[in-house]
Design an enzyme around this catalytic site. Sequence first.
Site, PDB file in Angstrom:
ATOM      1  N   LYS A  24      46.056  65.623  44.080  1.00  0.00           N
ATOM      2  CA  LYS A  24      44.655  64.880  44.511  1.00  0.00           C
ATOM      3  C   LYS A  24      45.049  63.516  44.763  1.00  0.00           C
ATOM      4  CE  LYS A  24      42.945  69.051  43.955  1.00  0.00           C
ATOM      5  NZ  LYS A  24      42.129  69.531  42.769  1.00  0.00           N
ATOM      6  N   ASP A  27      39.832  67.662  32.231  1.00  0.00           N
ATOM      7  CA  ASP A  27      40.654  67.892  33.427  1.00  0.00           C
ATOM      8  C   ASP A  27      40.231  66.595  34.198  1.00  0.00           C
ATOM      9  OD1 ASP A  27      41.132  68.762  35.857  1.00  0.00           O
ATOM     10  OD2 ASP A  27      40.243  70.695  35.690  1.00  0.00           O
ATOM     11  N   TRP A  65      34.897  73.661  38.660  1.00  0.00           N
ATOM     12  CA  TRP A  65      36.072  73.748  37.819  1.00  0.00           C
ATOM     13  C   TRP A  65      35.830  73.817  36.384  1.00  0.00           C
ATOM     14  CZ3 TRP A  65      39.975  75.018  40.437  1.00  0.00           C
ATOM     15  CH2 TRP A  65      40.272  74.589  41.753  1.00  0.00           C
TER      16      TRP A  65
HETATM   17  C1  PLP Z   1      42.172  71.131  42.205  1.00  0.00           C
HETATM   18  C2  PLP Z   1      41.636  71.127  40.909  1.00  0.00           C
HETATM   19  C3  PLP Z   1      42.053  72.086  39.942  1.00  0.00           C
HETATM   20  C4  PLP Z   1      43.069  73.111  40.261  1.00  0.00           C
HETATM   21  O1  PLP Z   1      44.416  72.508  40.134  1.00  0.00           O
HETATM   22  P1  PLP Z   1      45.618  73.677  40.602  1.00  0.00           P
HETATM   23  O2  PLP Z   1      46.665  72.453  40.404  1.00  0.00           O
HETATM   24  O3  PLP Z   1      45.402  74.300  41.737  1.00  0.00           O
HETATM   25  O4  PLP Z   1      45.632  74.399  39.578  1.00  0.00           O
HETATM   26  C5  PLP Z   1      41.410  72.221  38.810  1.00  0.00           C
HETATM   27  N1  PLP Z   1      40.590  71.296  38.475  1.00  0.00           N
HETATM   28  C6  PLP Z   1      40.215  70.232  39.228  1.00  0.00           C
HETATM   29  C7  PLP Z   1      39.004  69.121  38.656  1.00  0.00           C
HETATM   30  C8  PLP Z   1      40.645  70.085  40.477  1.00  0.00           C
HETATM   31  O5  PLP Z   1      40.348  69.303  41.540  1.00  0.00           O
END
Ligand code: PLP
Length: 365
Positions: free
Chosen positions: A196, A172, A101
Amino acid sequence: MRVFNFSAGPAVLPEEVLTQAQDEMLDWHGSGMSVMELSHRGPQFANIVARAEADLRELLAIPQSYRVLFMQGGALAENAIVPLNLLRGRTVADYVDTGSWSQKSIREAQRYCEARVIASSAASGYTHIPPQDEWQMSAAAAYLHLCTNETIGGLEYHWLPELEGGVPLVADMSSHLLSRPVPIERFGLIYAGAQKNIGPSGLTLVIVREDLLGGAHPLCPSAFDYQVVADHGSLFNTPPTYAIYIAGLVFEWLKRQALPGRTPLQTMEARNIEKSELLYGTLDASGWYRTVVEKADRSRMNVPFFLGDDALDGVFLKGAEERGLVQLRGHKSVGGMRASIYNAMPRAGVVALVDYLTEFERQYG
Ligand SMILES: *Cc1c(COP(=O)(O)O)cnc(C)c1O
């Protein structure tokens, strides 16, 4: 029959929340309508957004100097939206590379600036988080970006860097926001896709310090300009109304979980420590299952592991499914297995998984 869903995302939601949504589906609070049918400009939806924001602020103790934005586009869109808003005329941003990521964030940011990788654990196969004394921070970075929980590799920061010179820290937190208390004031900006640990897909949460608003690049789409979104109370354009409503129910559920003398997120953290220790403890004790992430950097949310013999992966997954333990296949880039055990995964789900791990090893190990 409900199963134990170990998916990394979209992921398990609290059953109480789903039942409440079902009860309110056709007639939300006497409106005679589903939340999906309410105008986003009407007083009823205004109430839903205001309550969701107030509850999120309470859960995370978000200071008044921060704005909460309900956006769309997911965390991947934020990988572009962040540089578009936060570069503010600068040309360099610092990134720490701890896995899939962070790599995606870096690649996207490189379209807008010089995204400098100031530390990386790629050489060791992303089995640890590089300590801050190895970070080569730039003098004039617009911000420093981390992925504080790597959902695929299963790494989590259990510490935060000390930054000098007022460089805003950007994170993030898609896969662990609300799993533990967070010192918001240490960050310039936090973003998270909801699917998530927060609610349904389609909603992206952004928590941003007020002084970072107002500097968007002229080519930044208005709907992605933090100042514009903030000025309109997240209603510049139609937001994902139903996803905000469900996230709001999740916030209320979290508040109901608080144990005496503890905040809701202290309670969730204690539960998440207990669940993850149960699972890691079983894997460590076996000698047949393998994990690769260094213990100090293990994620409490996403637990990747390997069987002693990967030829048995299919047998393992089939047996798991027969017991109602689903979505345990690891990400294709890593292989093996991965159990995502977010807030809404009950302890009973982890116990059922641990029992299965033990039995499977006894039979095949
Ligand atoms: C799932 C995830 C993403 C992607 O998220 P989207 O909503 O599909 O754009 C980005 N960063 C992390 C850490 C994730 O777990």
